[in-house]
Design a protein around this motif. Structure first.
Motif, mmCIF file in Angstrom:
data_model
loop_
_atom_site.group_PDB
_atom_site.id
_atom_site.type_symbol
_atom_site.label_atom_id
_atom_site.label_comp_id
_atom_site.label_asym_id
_atom_site.label_seq_id
_atom_site.Cartn_x
_atom_site.Cartn_y
_atom_site.Cartn_z
ATOM 1 N N GLU A 370 75.019 64.109 45.892
ATOM 2 C CA GLU A 370 75.172 64.138 47.342
ATOM 3 C C GLU A 370 76.642 64.276 47.698
ATOM 4 O OE1 GLU A 370 72.100 60.842 49.056
ATOM 5 O OE2 GLU A 370 74.044 60.172 48.335
ATOM 6 N N TYR A 371 76.861 64.606 48.950
ATOM 7 C CA TYR A 371 78.222 64.505 49.471
ATOM 8 C C TYR A 371 78.282 63.233 50.309
ATOM 9 C CZ TYR A 371 82.073 64.953 52.661
ATOM 10 O OH TYR A 371 83.189 64.678 53.395
ATOM 11 N N VAL A 372 79.311 62.417 50.070
ATOM 12 C CA VAL A 372 79.472 61.205 50.885
ATOM 13 C C VAL A 372 80.842 61.265 51.550
ATOM 14 C CG1 VAL A 372 79.489 58.685 50.896
ATOM 15 C CG2 VAL A 372 78.118 59.915 49.194
ATOM 16 N N ASP A 373 80.828 61.163 52.841
ATOM 17 C CA ASP A 373 82.097 61.149 53.584
ATOM 18 C C ASP A 373 82.606 59.712 53.595
ATOM 19 O OD1 ASP A 373 84.049 60.978 55.610
ATOM 20 O OD2 ASP A 373 83.270 62.829 56.511
ATOM 21 N N THR A 374 83.735 59.481 52.907
ATOM 22 C CA THR A 374 84.195 58.095 52.748
ATOM 23 C C THR A 374 84.610 57.480 54.084
ATOM 24 O OG1 THR A 374 86.242 59.118 52.024
ATOM 25 C CG2 THR A 374 84.900 58.056 50.324
ATOM 26 N N ALA A 375 85.102 58.307 54.981
ATOM 27 C CA ALA A 375 85.551 57.754 56.274
ATOM 28 C C ALA A 375 84.362 57.366 57.143
ATOM 29 C CB ALA A 375 86.424 58.771 56.982
ATOM 30 N N TYR A 380 74.798 63.272 52.632
ATOM 31 C CA TYR A 380 73.694 64.237 52.661
ATOM 32 C C TYR A 380 73.713 65.088 51.403
ATOM 33 C CZ TYR A 380 77.409 67.392 54.398
ATOM 34 O OH TYR A 380 78.568 68.100 54.547
ATOM 35 N N THR A 381 72.555 65.675 51.113
ATOM 36 C CA THR A 381 72.478 66.650 50.014
ATOM 37 C C THR A 381 72.719 68.018 50.642
ATOM 38 O OG1 THR A 381 70.779 65.283 49.015
ATOM 39 C CG2 THR A 381 71.032 67.519 48.131
ATOM 40 N N PRO A 382 73.776 68.718 50.223
ATOM 41 C CA PRO A 382 74.077 69.988 50.884
ATOM 42 C C PRO A 382 72.990 71.035 50.679
ATOM 43 C CG PRO A 382 75.936 69.246 49.566
ATOM 44 C CD PRO A 382 74.785 68.355 49.221
ATOM 45 N N TYR A 383 72.919 71.932 51.628
ATOM 46 C CA TYR A 383 72.119 73.148 51.482
ATOM 47 C C TYR A 383 72.986 74.184 50.773
ATOM 48 C CZ TYR A 383 67.939 72.164 54.255
ATOM 49 O OH TYR A 383 66.745 71.679 54.693
#
Ligand code: ATP
Length: 526
Positions: A370-375, A380-383
């Motif tokens: 997944e991509y996790v936005d640390t801020a 989400y899992t990208p398309y």
């Protein structure tokens, strides 16, 4: 004026030139060749490298795409997750009589409309007495279920009935022959004859044939050691998604680009380089936030079509083909097709693959992708928007696009001859320049050799001192060298050389010192 060649002639001439001038040779030719495999000769390898280089630059010389070179052999679970072990197969039939083997969809495409009518008529008659288990057997393990087949048969019957036309006013031209089950039923009809031996009703039931090449790691050749030669480069990108994202500090939207060999045990390897068993792909997977995928899909479609146009491909020979029937993982799919001498054929696919691949690899590996936005803590899992081009098919399209025969004037006043010229975009041309001394005396060869040595440091160049200059030009035209330079008597007096341009055949005199800059300007500017 370019000569009009029949498609058959054009293809034969391109294949013959490819061999004669060292673009492409049959693999293992001295042993009779190996079907579906080709070797790139001295000029071919330059052209192929130039295509790959153009692609690589266009993809990675920007700040939102990273490069990758994953290994060809991968963990076998990769291919279970991707669906290739289960789904990457083509149904095939064998002729019991002559033993020829055919891909079901190709066989259907190859038969006449009249024959298709007869087959559909036969199938229509069968729909009354459908034996579900027989149909299931007919279409193999990988089949869609029998109810779906019945639905489709009923659908075809309805179409036929609606037309209520004894000649079957069914739109055969637009009938998309992608439904394997229907095709299988049609081809097993007693009406179907083998294109090779002509016997009727001789086809076996279709069988699924997996296109992946299997091999073994380590000394023991049993199933626990089985691995596959990758059938596409894309999976190497998916499994490295997190490695690349974390190490390069990228975040969506960003892409990963890769060029590499892929292998498919294709059933029919026809049309020269079009469908081969070993080929190279240039793939880029672009990871985006769900919801922005449609916009990125359209952006990549435009970018990729423009790439082919920028390499000088004739716009009239490029078109989009929209997939109506989508692969299970795809939300949208378009192919860029090129008009080869034998017809339109895909050279690149642009697909919206959703989050299918990353989710499958998460499921099979147990690792989060997944991509996790640390801020913001958003996750989400990208398309994925995929652009998947064949380097080998782009190479073949470049050969076809460049190949021209035209009437050109000879040295003799008022006479013409056929000139074969490969009108490659200068950036793709395998040889950038050729340098000729007009005659082999009076200091011209020494001057020409020195210029050649200087130019060769920067550009692929050829030195030719044999035969009349007109003949030397023709030899370079045939391999698409965009600029030829001649050293003559005047050169020795004022250091100017004649530069002749391939397409217009116009000659200009420039200072020999400026020749390097002249080439850079022409070859690298766009
Ligand atoms: P096709 O329908 O022609 O078999 P495909 O839809 O299976 O192609 P993809 O899996 O989308 O092709 O592969 C992407 C690109 O890889 C294609 O556009 C093509 O340029 C190239 N490619 C695929 N299979 C071959 C092959 N057997 N030989 C040469 N190039 C290939």
């Amino acid at each position: 004026m370019a000569k009009q060649l029949t498609p058959q002639q054009a293809l034969e001439n391109i294949i013959s030139l490819s061999k004669r001038r060292g673009f492409v040779f049959q693999s293992s030719e001295i042993y009779g060749g190996l079907n579906g495999c080709w070797d790139y000769g001295p000029l071919g390898v330059e052209l192929l490298r130039n295509i790959k280089e153009a692609w690589w630059k266009s993809m990675t010389h920007r700040d939102d795409i990273e490069g990758l070179d994953a290994s060809i052999l991968m963990h076998p679970r990769v291919w279970e997750a991707s669906g290739h072990v289960q789904n990457f197969s083509d149904p095939m039939v064998d002729c019991r009589n002559c033993k020829s083997r055919f891909r079901v969809d190709n066989l259907f495409e190859s038969i006449s409309i009249k024959k298709k009518r007869e087959l559909i008529k036969w199938l229509n008659g069968q729909s009354e007495k459908i034996n579900l288990s027989a149909i299931n057997n007919l279409i193999g393990d990988n089949a869609i279920n029998a109810t779906q087949i019945v639905d489709r048969m009923v659908y075809i019957s309805a179409l036929l009935a609606e037309k209520n036309d004894s000649t079957f006013g069914f739109d055969f031209d637009n009938f998309v022959a992608t439904d394997d089950s229907i095709l299988a039923s049609l081809l097993c009809s007693p009406e179907m004859s083998c294109p090779n031996c002509g016997n009727k009703g001789t086809f076996t039931e279709p069988r699924q044939f997996n296109l992946m090449f299997k091999t073994f790691v380590g000394p023991v050749a049993d199933d626990s050691a089985a691995v596959y030669l990758r059938p596409e480069t894309a999976q190497g990108i998916f499994v490295n998604f997190k490695n690349v994202m974390d190490s390069s500090r990228q975040k969506p939207p960003f892409g990963i680009a890769q060029i590499g060999k892929a292998f498919r045990n294709e059933i029919n390897t026809k049309n020269f380089l079009f469908r081969t068993r070993e080929f190279e792909q240039m793939e880029m997977q672009f990871f985006v936030k769900p919801g922005t995928d449609e916009e990125w899909f359209e952006r990549w479609r435009a970018t990729r079509m423009q790439w082919f146009a920028d390499l000088g491909m004739q716009p009239a020979k490029l078109q989009w083909h929209k997939h109506e029937k989508l692969a299970h993982y795809a939300r949208a799919a378009y192919d860029i097709e090129y008009q080869f001498p034998f017809g339109w054929g895909e050279i690149e696919g642009v697909h919206n693959r959703t989050d299918f691949d990353l989710k499958r690899h998460e499921e099979f590996s147990g690792k989060k992708l997944e991509y996790v936005d640390t801020a913001t803590k958003e996750r989400y899992t990208p398309y994925v928007i995929e652009t998947s081009a064949g380097a080998s098919r782009s190479f073949f399209a470049s050969l076809c696009d460049a190949y021209t025969e035209e009437e050109a004037p000879t040295a003799e006043e008022g006479k013409t001859e056929t000139r074969t010229v490969m009108r490659f975009h200068p950036r793709l041309a395998p040889m950038k320049t050729a340098i000729f001394p007009l005659v082999n005396k009076d200091g011209m060869p020494e001057y020409a050799r020195k210029l050649f040595a200087d130019i060769q440091k920067h550009f692929k160049a050829f030195y030719d001192d044999s035969g009349a200059v007109g003949r030397r030009y023709r030899r370079q035209d045939e391999i698409g060298t965009p600029f030829c330079a001649t050293i003559d008597g005047q050169t020795l007096q004022d250091n100017t050389i004649t530069v002749r341009e391939r397409d217009s055949m116009v000659q200009v005199r420039i200072s020999s010192e400026k020749f390097g800059a002249y080439l850079s300007d022409k070859l690298l500017s766009d």
